[in-house]
Design an enzyme around this catalytic site. Structure first.
Site, PDB file in Angstrom:
ATOM      1  N   LYS A 174       9.182   3.677   1.604  1.00  0.00           N
ATOM      2  CA  LYS A 174       9.275   3.960   1.141  1.00  0.00           C
ATOM      3  C   LYS A 174      10.631   4.828   0.018  1.00  0.00           C
ATOM      4  CE  LYS A 174       6.304   3.820  -3.749  1.00  0.00           C
ATOM      5  NZ  LYS A 174       5.274   2.910  -3.889  1.00  0.00           N
ATOM      6  N   GLY A 227      -1.938   6.229 -17.963  1.00  0.00           N
ATOM      7  CA  GLY A 227      -0.212   5.776 -18.007  1.00  0.00           C
ATOM      8  C   GLY A 227      -0.366   4.251 -17.705  1.00  0.00           C
ATOM      9  N   TYR A 228       0.682   4.291 -19.138  1.00  0.00           N
ATOM     10  CA  TYR A 228       0.896   3.098 -19.873  1.00  0.00           C
ATOM     11  C   TYR A 228       2.596   2.621 -19.660  1.00  0.00           C
ATOM     12  CZ  TYR A 228      -1.344  -0.309 -23.103  1.00  0.00           C
ATOM     13  OH  TYR A 228      -1.668  -0.906 -23.894  1.00  0.00           O
ATOM     14  N   ASN A 238       4.241  -0.605 -16.202  1.00  0.00           N
ATOM     15  CA  ASN A 238       3.889  -1.185 -15.838  1.00  0.00           C
ATOM     16  C   ASN A 238       2.598  -1.294 -15.610  1.00  0.00           C
ATOM     17  OD1 ASN A 238       3.694  -3.539 -13.222  1.00  0.00           O
ATOM     18  ND2 ASN A 238       5.854  -4.030 -14.766  1.00  0.00           N
ATOM     19  N   ALA A 239       2.144  -0.987 -14.585  1.00  0.00           N
ATOM     20  CA  ALA A 239       0.356  -1.028 -14.351  1.00  0.00           C
ATOM     21  C   ALA A 239       0.103  -0.665 -15.243  1.00  0.00           C
ATOM     22  CB  ALA A 239       0.737  -0.245 -12.644  1.00  0.00           C
TER      23      ALA A 239
HETATM   24  N1  GLU Z   1       5.735  -0.167  -5.617  1.00  0.00           N
HETATM   25  C1  GLU Z   1       4.682  -0.872  -5.308  1.00  0.00           C
HETATM   26  C2  GLU Z   1       3.533  -0.101  -4.319  1.00  0.00           C
HETATM   27  O1  GLU Z   1       3.206   0.784  -4.680  1.00  0.00           O
HETATM   28  C3  GLU Z   1       5.302  -2.288  -4.280  1.00  0.00           C
HETATM   29  C4  GLU Z   1       5.599  -2.054  -3.058  1.00  0.00           C
HETATM   30  C5  GLU Z   1       6.704  -3.635  -2.611  1.00  0.00           C
HETATM   31  O2  GLU Z   1       6.409  -4.438  -3.485  1.00  0.00           O
HETATM   32  O3  GLU Z   1       7.376  -3.929  -1.747  1.00  0.00           O
HETATM   33  O4  GLU Z   1       2.405  -0.879  -3.647  1.00  0.00           O
END
Ligand code: GLU
Length: 418
Positions: free
Chosen positions: A108, A220-221, A223-224
């Site tokens: 990350k 939460g609004y 992307n997800a």
């Molecule tokens: N940020 C997204 C997650 O937390 C996607 C990570 C990715 O696609 O590598 O799963």
């Protein structure tokens, strides 16, 4: 985000690992490998601002565990980012990739910045500056970033362009979540929410909930959350009765149209004051009497403070780390079915993996094929977790840990690490 104080996400992530190590009866050495990130990079880089001054930004990239393959995970741009948040999120990525049986480890990244206060040109220079700083440590076969909180396909496009110019050739496979004309995958945009909806469909069968008659509240609004609203409506004809963003919440008994919310948010940059709906606080949304509660904001939304007031039958965790371990136990005792984050929100990284495969092969699939492959993997993972939960009589999160950590440990053993 509470990186340093109460509910430090990395402390929580480590507590979850320890609980899982007890369940799997892991030895001390194995436990220690799992409790520590393998590599982390702390960078600071200068960015020329629009007014001609230079500001130094700080960022992190953590490669938590690569036993099962190159590390994979998003990049967050957030003013409250801390190394401990990134550590926790990179650990959760490790379990997430293992959960879906992807040949990947977990990583990350994060930059401490507030994108809402940056001009588009400044945002571009921050994105490029961060990639220049971490370029020596990433690559299509080592560590592959993607979008996360407050980053998007345009940011990924600048990043892939910067990386490609550093290495002297196009390297689309170094980053996923790219726009379609730059080697992006169809179906990546709504993948996190869609994957979560597939697990919700399976959970509803287990719980005996008819989704076509179900009420849904969404915290939460981004992307997800926004895709979850439109997919819950289009896939199941569920009724969205409340939504919120970082500024506040709105509710409407007769249902809220996701397309109207999208239009309203586009014009006013918040869901508040939506026509025909009542304003309320985000905390009130969490404890509403609904069938399904979708958590699509940040960490630590449900804690021991509010867990016993939750009334939903199913909790869909599209955010990472929205529920603390104490809250998990309270929800489990109340019989609330939690679809844990690194199972529920794994659709994003799964389609990211499909994107990597398509980049390697230079051959691109139709959207339908992506949906089918995603559905198959999410459904399989959900059933592996529920079966483990029933067999070991542990909550869904602990069951997800048992499955995923078990797979990572198996890879570590085969490699001779433990
Ligand atoms: N940020 C997204 C997650 O937390 C996607 C990570 C990715 O696609 O590598 O799963």
């Amino acid at each position: 985000m509470s990186g340093n104080g109460e509910n430090n996400p990395f402390k929580i992530a480590q507590q979850q690992i320890n609980d899982c190590a007890d369940i799997l009866k892991l030895n001390q050495g194995t436990r220690e490998v799992l409790l520590n990130p393998m590599r982390e990079f702390h960078v600071s880089f200068p960015v020329r601002m629009d007014d001609g001054t230079t500001r130094v930004f700080q960022g992190f990239r953590v490669q938590y565990n690569d036993a099962k393959g190159p590390t994979k995970g998003g990049i967050r741009f957030h003013p409250d980012e801390t190394i401990d948040t990134v550590r926790a999120l990179s650990a959760w990525m490790t379990w997430k990739c293992a959960m879906l049986d992807l040949p990947l480890g977990g990583g990350k990244g994060g930059v401490i910045c507030n994108p809402k206060e940056l001009s588009p040109h400044e945002l571009e220079r921050v994105s490029r500056g961060y990639i220049r700083a971490i370029a020596p440590f990433i690559g299509p076969e080592t560590d592959i970033p993607a979008p996360d909180v407050y980053t998007n396909p345009q940011v990924m496009a600048w990043m892939v362009d910067e990386y490609s110019s550093i290495v002297g050739r196009n390297q689309f496979g170094v980053i996923t979540g790219k726009p379609l004309p730059l080697g992006g995958s169809s179906g990546r945009g709504d993948a996190t929410a869609r994957g979560g909806m597939y697990t919700l469909r399976e959970a509803a069968k287990v719980v005996g909930l008819d989704l076509s008659k179900a009420t849904v509240a969404i915290q939460g609004y981004g992307n997800a959350g926004s895709y979850a609203a439109s997919l819950a409506e289009s896939m199941f004809q569920s009724k969205i009765v409340a939504v919120c963003d970082s500024r506040g919440a709105v509710s409407r008994k007769d249902g809220i149209s996701p397309s109207k919310v999208a239009e309203h948010k586009q014009n006013t940059s918040t869901v508040l004051n939506l026509e025909g709906a009542e304003n309320m606080t985000p905390d009130e949304l969490l404890t509403m009497d609904v069938d399904v509660l979708v958590l699509a904001a940040l960490e630590n939304s449900i804690t021991e403070r509010n867990a016993d007031q939750i009334k939903a039958k199913i909790i869909v965790e599209l955010a990472n780390g929205p529920t603390t371990p104490e809250a998990d136990e309270i929800l489990y005792k109340k019989g609330i079915h939690v679809i844990p984050d690194f199972l529920c929100n794994a659709g994003g990284v799964t389609v990211s993996y499909f994107e990597m495969v398509q980049n390697f092969y230079m051959f691109y699939w139709e959207e339908e094929e992506i949906h089918e492959r995603l559905d198959k993997r999410m459904t399989r993972a959900y059933h592996q977790v529920i079966q483990t939960s029933e067999k070991l009589k542990i909550n869904m999160r602990k069951a997800a840990y048992a499955v995923s950590v078990g797979r990572v440990v198996e890879a570590m053993k085969l490699r001779g690490w433990v």
